[in-house]
Motif scaffolding. Structure first.
Motif, mmCIF file in Angstrom:
data_model
loop_
_atom_site.group_PDB
_atom_site.id
_atom_site.type_symbol
_atom_site.label_atom_id
_atom_site.label_comp_id
_atom_site.label_asym_id
_atom_site.label_seq_id
_atom_site.Cartn_x
_atom_site.Cartn_y
_atom_site.Cartn_z
ATOM 1 N N PRO A 1 0.429 -1.129 -0.056
ATOM 2 C CA PRO A 1 0.063 0.092 0.068
ATOM 3 C C PRO A 1 1.082 1.643 0.422
ATOM 4 O O PRO A 1 2.434 1.126 0.499
ATOM 5 C CB PRO A 1 -0.714 -0.271 1.333
ATOM 6 C CG PRO A 1 -0.503 -1.573 1.452
ATOM 7 C CD PRO A 1 0.465 -2.159 1.130
ATOM 8 N N MET A 2 0.389 2.029 -1.135
ATOM 9 C CA MET A 2 1.139 3.079 -0.579
ATOM 10 C C MET A 2 1.879 4.193 0.454
ATOM 11 O O MET A 2 2.585 4.697 1.141
ATOM 12 C CB MET A 2 0.555 3.966 -1.596
ATOM 13 C CG MET A 2 0.671 3.942 -3.042
ATOM 14 S SD MET A 2 1.809 4.090 -4.375
ATOM 15 C CE MET A 2 2.631 6.403 -3.691
ATOM 16 N N GLN A 3 0.209 4.260 1.110
ATOM 17 C CA GLN A 3 0.515 4.480 2.661
ATOM 18 C C GLN A 3 1.385 3.906 3.370
ATOM 19 O O GLN A 3 1.758 5.163 4.554
ATOM 20 C CB GLN A 3 -0.776 4.540 3.334
ATOM 21 C CG GLN A 3 -2.074 5.292 2.393
ATOM 22 C CD GLN A 3 -2.914 4.081 1.736
ATOM 23 O OE1 GLN A 3 -2.503 3.565 1.191
ATOM 24 N NE2 GLN A 3 -3.793 5.122 1.468
ATOM 25 N N ARG A 4 1.833 3.071 3.641
ATOM 26 C CA ARG A 4 2.860 2.095 4.501
ATOM 27 C C ARG A 4 4.122 2.489 3.604
ATOM 28 O O ARG A 4 5.183 2.000 4.878
ATOM 29 C CB ARG A 4 2.430 0.672 4.055
ATOM 30 C CG ARG A 4 0.932 -0.054 4.939
ATOM 31 C CD ARG A 4 0.801 -1.389 5.184
ATOM 32 N NE ARG A 4 -0.179 -1.287 5.721
ATOM 33 C CZ ARG A 4 -1.018 -2.467 5.747
ATOM 34 N NH1 ARG A 4 0.185 -3.583 5.756
ATOM 35 N NH2 ARG A 4 -2.378 -2.862 6.085
ATOM 36 N N LEU A 5 4.287 3.037 2.520
ATOM 37 C CA LEU A 5 6.114 3.111 2.227
ATOM 38 C C LEU A 5 6.824 4.114 3.347
ATOM 39 O O LEU A 5 6.099 5.039 3.671
ATOM 40 C CB LEU A 5 5.852 3.938 0.773
ATOM 41 C CG LEU A 5 5.291 3.161 -0.309
ATOM 42 C CD1 LEU A 5 5.447 3.830 -1.472
ATOM 43 C CD2 LEU A 5 5.457 1.218 -0.147
ATOM 44 N N SER A 6 8.006 3.636 3.372
ATOM 45 C CA SER A 6 8.819 4.879 3.736
ATOM 46 C C SER A 6 9.336 6.453 2.937
ATOM 47 O O SER A 6 8.755 5.912 1.948
ATOM 48 C CB SER A 6 10.520 4.475 4.826
ATOM 49 O OG SER A 6 11.381 4.335 2.997
ATOM 50 N N GLY A 7 9.935 8.013 3.269
ATOM 51 C CA GLY A 7 9.954 8.699 2.896
ATOM 52 C C GLY A 7 10.603 8.249 1.519
ATOM 53 O O GLY A 7 10.312 8.417 0.462
ATOM 54 N N GLY A 8 12.070 7.595 1.333
ATOM 55 C CA GLY A 8 12.955 7.308 0.117
ATOM 56 C C GLY A 8 11.810 6.176 -0.279
ATOM 57 O O GLY A 8 12.328 6.284 -2.288
ATOM 58 N N GLU A 9 10.897 4.914 0.420
ATOM 59 C CA GLU A 9 10.393 4.200 -0.866
ATOM 60 C C GLU A 9 9.366 5.508 -1.587
ATOM 61 O O GLU A 9 8.975 5.063 -2.651
ATOM 62 C CB GLU A 9 9.669 3.552 -0.294
ATOM 63 C CG GLU A 9 11.159 1.976 0.398
ATOM 64 C CD GLU A 9 10.175 1.408 1.446
ATOM 65 O OE1 GLU A 9 10.633 0.139 2.193
ATOM 66 O OE2 GLU A 9 8.656 1.691 1.781
ATOM 67 N N VAL A 10 8.579 6.080 -1.416
ATOM 68 C CA VAL A 10 7.594 6.946 -1.730
ATOM 69 C C VAL A 10 8.475 7.720 -2.999
ATOM 70 O O VAL A 10 8.295 7.478 -4.076
ATOM 71 C CB VAL A 10 7.003 8.124 -0.981
ATOM 72 C CG1 VAL A 10 6.135 9.295 -1.326
ATOM 73 C CG2 VAL A 10 6.213 7.695 0.242
#
Length: 265
Positions: free
Chosen positions: A116-125
């Protein structure tokens, strides 16, 4: 070099307030240009003009016909209740399967597709946003604060990735940043903006320019010197130190001769 965008004396006035005045610049294929400046300098407004999202109040703006632009925004806000995976988010960009597969291979985030997009870290986003921009197969890649919310090792990895993308794809890159430390070591030209172009050129010449020193101070130029040294190693997208000879290998796993080269670099 192939010219992608040229701005001549462009300006922007909103509600009787001057946002930009007399800006001249050129963006070329295969060249990384970084736009820096203090808060309120007009960096985002200039990008909007270059992308055609905001008409200029004065001047001339030329774009290469049918120019393909990949844009990575500064921030992404997704409602926490929206069921949106990384794969679905990327597909919403409208890219073809082959282009998306190639972008995923460049950024190395295929393992995140079901997340899910909401569970990504800042770097992953940030890497997801970069993937979506790359999936447009851009001739010009526009990155607005591309390392926002990423730790220092992750920032190094992202800037190294942008270097490789420029080399492999031959696209032009326009980066917007307020981070003077790492970004200056990963750019060909710097444009220092404060409503107008205060100075521009190679990073080393810009950091000694009186206009740059007036905006950021001599301390900023001294700090920059720490970050423009030759790196004796590389970082992967997760921030781990890897072998210069094979970026897929951790440093401790690279061949003994290569480890010796690394330690003597």
């Amino acid at each position: 070099m192939t010219r992608l965008i040229e701005a001549k004396n462009i300006g922007l006035t909103l509600a009787d307030r001057t946002i930009l005045e007399g800006v001249n610049l050129q963006l070329h294929a295969g060249k990384i240009t970084t736009l820096i400046g203090p808060n309120g300098a007009g960096k985002t407004s200039l990008v909007r003009l270059l992308l055609g999202l905001q008409p200029a109040s004065q001047g001339e703006l030329w774009r290469k016909p049918s120019l393909r632009i990949g844009y990575m925004p500064q921030k992404l806000h997704i409602d926490a209740s929206l069921p949106l995976t990384v794969q679905r988010f990327l597909q919403l960009g409208g890219a073809g399967a082959a282009a998306l597969k190639n972008a995923l291979s460049l950024t190395g985030i295929a393992h995140l597709l079901a997340s899910p997009m909401q569970r990504l870290s800042g770097g992953e986003v940030q890497r997801v946003l970069l993937t979506r921009a790359l999936a447009r197969e851009p001739q010009l890649l526009v990155l607005d604060e591309p390392v926002q919310g990423v730790d220092v090792n992750g920032q190094v990895a992202l800037y190294d990735l942008i270097d490789r993308i420029r080399a492999q794809q031959g696209c032009g890159v326009l980066m917007v940043s307020h981070d003077l430390h790492l970004v200056m070591a990963h750019t060909d030209e710097v444009i220092c903006l404060n409503q107008h172009v205060c100075c521009h050129g190679h990073p080393e010449s810009v950091t000694s320019d009186p206009a740059y020193l007036a905006l950021f101070g001599a301390k900023a130029a001294q700090t920059l010197a720490v970050y423009t040294h030759h790196h004796d190693h590389k970082h992967n997208l997760h921030g781990d130190v890897v072998c210069n000879h094979d970026h897929s290998l951790p440093l401790e796993d690279c061949p003994p001769a290569a480890q010796k080269d690394e330690s003597n670099a």
